[in-house]
Enzyme design. Structure first.
Site, mmCIF file in Angstrom:
data_model
loop_
_atom_site.group_PDB
_atom_site.id
_atom_site.type_symbol
_atom_site.label_atom_id
_atom_site.label_comp_id
_atom_site.label_asym_id
_atom_site.label_seq_id
_atom_site.Cartn_x
_atom_site.Cartn_y
_atom_site.Cartn_z
ATOM 1 N N GLU A 435 -43.617 5.869 19.870
ATOM 2 C CA GLU A 435 -43.731 6.323 21.276
ATOM 3 C C GLU A 435 -43.906 7.825 21.184
ATOM 4 O O GLU A 435 -42.955 8.602 20.962
ATOM 5 C CB GLU A 435 -42.512 5.833 21.790
ATOM 6 C CG GLU A 435 -42.404 6.395 23.455
ATOM 7 C CD GLU A 435 -41.210 5.973 24.237
ATOM 8 O OE1 GLU A 435 -40.964 6.586 25.111
ATOM 9 O OE2 GLU A 435 -40.438 5.279 23.314
ATOM 10 N N ASP A 508 -38.072 4.803 21.670
ATOM 11 C CA ASP A 508 -36.842 5.567 22.000
ATOM 12 C C ASP A 508 -35.767 4.430 22.289
ATOM 13 O O ASP A 508 -36.212 3.304 23.051
ATOM 14 C CB ASP A 508 -37.053 6.563 23.219
ATOM 15 C CG ASP A 508 -37.775 7.619 22.707
ATOM 16 O OD1 ASP A 508 -37.777 7.771 21.637
ATOM 17 O OD2 ASP A 508 -38.239 8.511 23.670
ATOM 18 N N ASP A 510 -34.166 4.041 25.001
ATOM 19 C CA ASP A 510 -33.920 4.028 26.452
ATOM 20 C C ASP A 510 -34.847 2.887 27.311
ATOM 21 O O ASP A 510 -35.234 2.041 26.369
ATOM 22 C CB ASP A 510 -34.219 5.392 27.185
ATOM 23 C CG ASP A 510 -35.519 5.674 26.884
ATOM 24 O OD1 ASP A 510 -36.503 5.008 26.340
ATOM 25 O OD2 ASP A 510 -36.065 7.193 26.753
ATOM 26 N N ASP A 512 -37.558 3.374 29.171
ATOM 27 C CA ASP A 512 -38.966 3.539 28.830
ATOM 28 C C ASP A 512 -39.234 2.931 27.455
ATOM 29 O O ASP A 512 -40.287 2.327 27.506
ATOM 30 C CB ASP A 512 -39.545 4.914 28.925
ATOM 31 C CG ASP A 512 -39.569 5.149 30.432
ATOM 32 O OD1 ASP A 512 -39.604 4.322 31.433
ATOM 33 O OD2 ASP A 512 -39.502 6.421 31.024
#
Length: 652
Positions: A435, A508, A510, A512
């Site tokens: 990402e 990541d 998180d 997203d």
């Protein structure tokens, strides 16, 4: 030089071989393997029911960690075996490749083909008890895995079969405790068991299957009089069916019973869930080929007879292929046959050549009769209109597919994006789909260039669940992924062209990052599913935290690890990694990319039905099911465990 002669050959007696190499028999000693022990006993009970002996199975998860299965079939044989000179019960639970399913006179259809199921469950249990209710008598036997002189002897009869009383019951009752010396976790998961039993109930119409969990005081009964018709209705609940009820066909030919239920929904992917003798075949096989061939033939005939094909200028250019007729198809195909031959021990693909012709014959006859009826003509027209739309999109997408396959274009697309490895050996090569450019740059610096390739994503890929194939292929990030992997997609997919044995999604930790992971997994599931069934897709696990003291540091991948490490520390600093770009190249290699130290999740397809449901719920257009799931399962009042523990320690 060490000597090597006959005395060096080790002979494993009885069930000891199972304990020595459990993976050969149950695949893994993780949760999947743990539940496999239960499936073997359940499958034996269902085989009785499927062959007309009894109509009820009760599965209980007990508070003491044991699981039990009760059926009202004929009961396991109790008389002495003429050659082995032991009771039938002891033969079933202590002898590999022994049972009543190798001949035809006891079981016409059977899921247990190798005669190892019950004995494997016994071998990998602390203890196993059997009650048999037969001819007005109750019988009991007990087996244990005994440790003696530092060696464990598996499934030893400690109480040989004996008559213990009278009874009006009939059937068998098996209760066992998985061995915690084999499995790290011996806690059965309720949802996993429930979904398996629900699927089994759909496949055996009218059979009552009861699940009791004493640990949480929960009890459910599953019974579907409509069988796989109800199954397809269940599968399409969160979608938009184009007609109701599902089309249903069943017949028997040459000792092979064939049943299929099919429905069309308003989306762009096909989902065929096939079974042989109640065993799921996620990789398909000859029976699926027979069904697809029949469907294509019958619908082509319908086009010629019942539509205005050829009068519309646009329609003149249409030459249908099978994929056109299967867009939006949801089907369950279940066959029962003798002498089943699966490709591989995993039982995921049917290999019987004769199955194709038999399924094709039954489906061709049944579908032809269905569409010949005047009342069903409108359903045929609905399917054909959807097929026409699919064919036009396919033709429009061909240029995009050619673009993705073109060597020159593929190379130009990848220039500046893919940092390839130098090795040409696909068996050892791996590619990280990372990402963001920042994390991609770090990964390029930290990797081993010989066998590790890096493909950074410069934006979110398209959610393929909501788009047609031409729209999916128009997305630059998706095309780049296809070009890098090398297999092609859809009907052009060729596993032999795979450039990397491991395809690792690295995002990541998180929201997203999780969304990107879901988007990529959805794409692989819908358009490159063999990569999942072949075990090529992985999810990288970067650490969530770095704990540092004056002279030592730890990387923690879960809150549980963090709590465990910090519980005995007083002065330490804590860093929460919000993105991969926060780590140095050396840290990323050490924690996430080094094969000797990293943690990864291999993406598997244990249950294709559940995978399809979850993807539809989370990635589809309908918001309702997502809201319902969140409202049912989310606990918005939950206190953060780590925060609470930290506050408690600071307060003390």
């Amino acid at each position: 030089m060490a000597s090597y002669d006959s005395k060096d050959l080790i002979v494993l007696e009885g069930l000891d071989a199972v304990r020595m190499r459990p993976g050969m028999y149950i695949g893994t000693t993780g949760l999947k393997g743990l539940h496999h022990l239960l499936w073997e006993i359940i499958d034996n009970a269902i085989d009785e029911i499927a062959n007309g002996y009894g109509n009820k199975v009760v599965v209980t998860l007990h508070k003491d960690g044991t699981a039990s299965v009760l059926d009202n079939g004929r009961g396991i044989p109790v008389s002495p075996h003429p050659k082995l000179k032991m009771s039938g019960v002891e033969v079933v639970f202590t002898q590999l490749h022994a049972g009543g399913k190798f001949g035809d006179h006891n079981y016409k259809y059977s899921g247990g083909l190798h005669g190892v199921g019950a004995s494997v469950t016994n071998a990998l249990s602390r203890y196993l008890e059997v009650n048999v209710y037969k001819d007005g008598k109750k019988y009991f036997a007990r087996f244990e895995s005994i440790e003696k002189n530092g060696k464990i002897h598996s499934g030893v009869p400690v109480e040989h079969l004996k008559e213990v009383g009278n009874t009006t019951l009939k059937g068998s009752y098996v209760r066992f405790l998985p061995d915690d010396r084999v499995f790290k976790d011996i806690n059965f998961d309720y949802d996993t068991v429930y979904e398996r039993l629900k699927e089994t109930a759909f496949l055996n119409k009218g059979v009552h299957i009861e699940l009791i969990d004493e640990r949480i005081n929960k009890q459910e009964t599953l019974c579907y009089e409509g069988g796989i018709r109800d199954y397809v209705t269940s599968l399409t609940m969160d979608k938009k069916p184009l007609f109701v009820p599902p089309i249903y066909i069943e017949n028997e030919i040459d000792d092979t019973y064939v049943s299929v239920a099919l429905q069309y929904v308003d989306n762009y992917t096909e989902n065929i869930f096939s079974y042989v003798n109640n065993i799921p075949t996620p990789e398909g096989g000859t029976h699926e080929v027979g069904f697809k061939t029949a469907l294509t033939k019958v619908l082509n005939d319908f086009v010629k007879k019942h539509t205005k094909e050829g009068k519309d200028k646009k329609d003149k250019e249409i030459a249908f292929i099978g994929d056109d007729f299967r867009e939006g198809l949801v089907a369950v195909l279940s066959i029962k046959m003798k002498n089943v031959q699966f490709e591989g021990q995993t039982k995921t693909k049917l290999g019987n050549v004769e199955a194709r012709a038999r399924v094709e014959s039954v489906c061709t006859q049944g579908l032809t009769e269905f569409f010949a009826s005047k009342k069903n003509e409108n359903i045929g027209n609905i399917i054909i209109e959807k097929a026409k739309s699919a064919a036009r999109v396919r033709q429009a997408a061909k240029r995009a597919k050619d673009l993705a396959r073109s060597k020159n274009i593929e190379t130009s697309m990848l220039i500046g994006k893919l940092a390839n490895c130098t090795s040409k050996n696909a068996d050892i090569n791996e590619i990280f789909i990372v990402e963001g450019d920042s994390a991609g740059g770090t990964a390029k610096q930290g990797r081993d260039r010989y066998f590790q390739a890096i493909l950074p994503l410069r934006g979110k890929p398209l959610n393929s669940e909501k788009k047609r194939i031409d729209q999916v292929l128009a997305n630059e990030e998706i095309r780049t992924i296809i070009g890098a992997i090398g297999t092609g997609i859809g009907e052009d997919f060729k596993l032999d062209n795979l450039k990397y044995n491991k395809i690792i999604i690295l995002s990541d930790a998180d929201q997203d990052g999780m969304h990107i992971r879901c988007i990529l997994l959805t794409f692989f599931f819908r358009y490159m599913r063999p990569l999942i069934t072949n075990g090529n897709i992985y999810v990288g696990m970067p650490p969530l935290y770095k704990v540092t003291t004056k002279d030592k540091e730890w990387y923690c991948y879960t809150d549980e690890e963090l709590n465990k490490i910090t519980s005995n520390l007083k002065n330490y600093s804590l860093q929460r990694y919000k993105g991969l770009g926060e780590m140095s190249a050396e840290q990323l290699w050490t924690t996430t990319m080094d094969p000797a130290r990293r943690s990864m999740i291999r993406v598997t397809l244990e249950d294709a039905v559940m995978a399809d449901k979850e993807i539809t719920m989370w990635m589809g257009d309908d918001v309702g099911p997502r809201k319902d799931y969140i409202n049912k399962n989310a606990n918005f009042n939950k206190i953060d465990t780590f925060k609470k523990n930290k506050e408690d320690k600071e307060g003390n």
